[in-house]
Design a protein around this motif. Structure first.
Motif, mmCIF file in Angstrom:
data_model
loop_
_atom_site.group_PDB
_atom_site.id
_atom_site.type_symbol
_atom_site.label_atom_id
_atom_site.label_comp_id
_atom_site.label_asym_id
_atom_site.label_seq_id
_atom_site.Cartn_x
_atom_site.Cartn_y
_atom_site.Cartn_z
ATOM 1 N N UNK A 67 0.844 -1.198 0.000
ATOM 2 C CA UNK A 67 0.000 0.000 0.000
ATOM 3 C C UNK A 67 0.881 1.251 0.000
ATOM 4 N N UNK A 68 2.066 1.113 -0.536
ATOM 5 C CA UNK A 68 3.004 2.217 -0.707
ATOM 6 C C UNK A 68 4.010 1.833 -1.780
ATOM 7 N N UNK A 140 2.348 -0.997 13.595
ATOM 8 C CA UNK A 140 3.741 -1.317 13.899
ATOM 9 C C UNK A 140 4.638 -0.926 12.722
ATOM 10 N N UNK A 141 5.947 -0.758 12.942
ATOM 11 C CA UNK A 141 6.872 -0.442 11.854
ATOM 12 C C UNK A 141 6.803 -1.489 10.742
ATOM 13 N N UNK A 142 6.961 -1.031 9.498
ATOM 14 C CA UNK A 142 6.898 -1.929 8.342
ATOM 15 C C UNK A 142 5.565 -1.878 7.639
ATOM 16 N N UNK A 143 4.576 -1.258 8.276
ATOM 17 C CA UNK A 143 3.251 -1.130 7.682
ATOM 18 C C UNK A 143 3.239 -0.009 6.658
ATOM 19 N N UNK A 144 2.721 -0.293 5.462
ATOM 20 C CA UNK A 144 2.571 0.750 4.452
ATOM 21 C C UNK A 144 1.592 1.808 4.902
ATOM 22 N N UNK A 146 1.000 2.667 8.040
ATOM 23 C CA UNK A 146 1.679 3.465 9.041
ATOM 24 C C UNK A 146 2.682 4.426 8.437
ATOM 25 N N UNK A 147 3.455 3.965 7.453
ATOM 26 C CA UNK A 147 4.444 4.823 6.809
ATOM 27 C C UNK A 147 3.776 6.011 6.119
ATOM 28 N N UNK A 148 2.673 5.739 5.411
ATOM 29 C CA UNK A 148 1.965 6.815 4.709
ATOM 30 C C UNK A 148 1.386 7.816 5.695
ATOM 31 N N UNK A 180 -13.791 -1.619 20.499
ATOM 32 C CA UNK A 180 -13.809 -2.037 21.904
ATOM 33 C C UNK A 180 -13.588 -0.895 22.885
ATOM 34 N N UNK A 181 -13.144 0.249 22.387
ATOM 35 C CA UNK A 181 -12.884 1.386 23.272
ATOM 36 C C UNK A 181 -13.743 2.572 22.855
ATOM 37 N N UNK A 182 -14.299 3.282 23.829
ATOM 38 C CA UNK A 182 -15.064 4.487 23.508
ATOM 39 C C UNK A 182 -14.173 5.733 23.575
ATOM 40 N N UNK A 183 -12.837 5.535 23.591
ATOM 41 C CA UNK A 183 -11.898 6.653 23.680
ATOM 42 C C UNK A 183 -10.861 6.647 22.559
ATOM 43 N N UNK A 184 -10.892 5.632 21.710
ATOM 44 C CA UNK A 184 -9.794 5.415 20.771
ATOM 45 C C UNK A 184 -9.919 6.220 19.485
ATOM 46 N N UNK A 185 -8.751 6.441 18.873
ATOM 47 C CA UNK A 185 -8.653 6.966 17.515
ATOM 48 C C UNK A 185 -7.614 6.115 16.804
ATOM 49 N N UNK A 186 -7.836 5.844 15.537
ATOM 50 C CA UNK A 186 -6.898 5.033 14.778
ATOM 51 C C UNK A 186 -6.982 5.372 13.303
ATOM 52 N N UNK A 187 -6.037 4.856 12.533
ATOM 53 C CA UNK A 187 -6.056 5.047 11.084
ATOM 54 C C UNK A 187 -5.981 3.673 10.424
#
Length: 269
Positions: A67-68, A140-144, A146-148, A180-187
């Motif tokens: 994905x990169x 985690x490191x190595x993820x396209x 995450x890198x983007x 599972x969390x009512x506080x989380x943010x993610x991409x």
């Protein structure tokens, strides 16, 4: 994770590894492709863009999903023999739990997201939400993916994200953690954000729609690739042609991606 019901009498195997973002679409393409003929058996597994690129270069896989684009460091490590096949476009969604979205966090700026992941903003009330601590989730490191995200939001693929409390290996894990969390943010890849109790927020006022992704108005739009090594063999080209054909591109759209305006790959180099 493997896909495709490979015919025991298949004369040749095609191994594909890599990006968890690209995985669902290529898995489905492999299943349909395997059922349509018995000369080539395609096997698909995940592991991240870095793994797919490394496996293609080292011969552990015939095709790497990413994905990169291949990094300069990877070209330096393995050599400049990667062959790039654009198969579609994706958007990285910045997503929150339904509870946070319903509480008023429906839009964030790139600066706000950057400050959340650097630890400068740690409470949802600072961005129009409830008085709750933020739980930032990253790859985690190595993820396209995450890198983007790091390059486009944090300013560098090697940026420090001191606000991150949880790291996940795959898009599916990011989604589970947000649900599972009512506080989380993610991409995560937009295809993962279209179902379940998570919501994609607008980024700088722009939603990750097909139009905004294709014209690159959405900041976290990105191309998706299949990589071959030192040319493209006949069986590799046959499967890639399927992915780029009407049926394969239809599968990508069903998985939440956007089709590529790409020509078919050539056969053996």
């Amino acid at each position: 994770m493997a896909a495709g019901c490979v015919d025991e009498n298949a004369r040749e195997n095609l191994v594909i590894t890599g990006s968890t973002t690209v995985l669902p679409a290529v898995e489905r393409c492999a299943e349909v492709f395997n059922l349509a003929q018995n000369e080539i058996g395609v096997q698909v597994s995940s592991g991240g863009s870095g793994r797919g690129i490394q496996d293609a270069a080292s011969g552990l896989a015939d095709i790497g999903m990413a994905s990169r684009e291949v990094k300069e460091s990877e070209v330096k490590q393995f050599g400049n023999h990667f062959v790039e096949h654009l198969i579609g476009y994706d958007a990285i969604a910045v997503a929150v739990s339904k509870e946070i979205y319903d509480a008023g966090v429906t839009s964030l700026s790139s600066e706000e997201v950057s400050k959340i992941y650097s630890g400068e903003i740690d409470n949802w009330r600072e961005v129009g939400g409830p008085d709750e601590l933020i739980l930032p989730v990253a790859r985690i490191p190595g993820s396209g993916t995450g890198d983007t995200f790091n390059e486009m939001i944090m300013g560098s693929s090697r940026a420090e994200t001191e606000g991150v409390e949880v790291n996940a290996m795959e898009n599916a894990e990011i989604k589970t953690l947000i649900v599972q969390s009512d506080k989380a943010i993610g991409y995560l890849g937009i295809g993962y954000a279209k179902t379940g109790d998570i919501r994609a927020v607008t980024l700088d006022g722009v939603a990750p729609t097909a139009e905004n992704v294709k014209n690159r108005n959405y900041k976290l739009a990105r191309p998706l690739y299949l990589y071959t090594w030192n040319g493209t063999s006949k069986i590799e080209a046959e499967f890639i042609n399927f992915v780029l054909g009407p049926e394969g591109q239809g599968i990508l759209e069903e998985e939440g991606f956007f089709p590529a305006a790409s020509s078919s790959p050539e056969g053996p180099a």
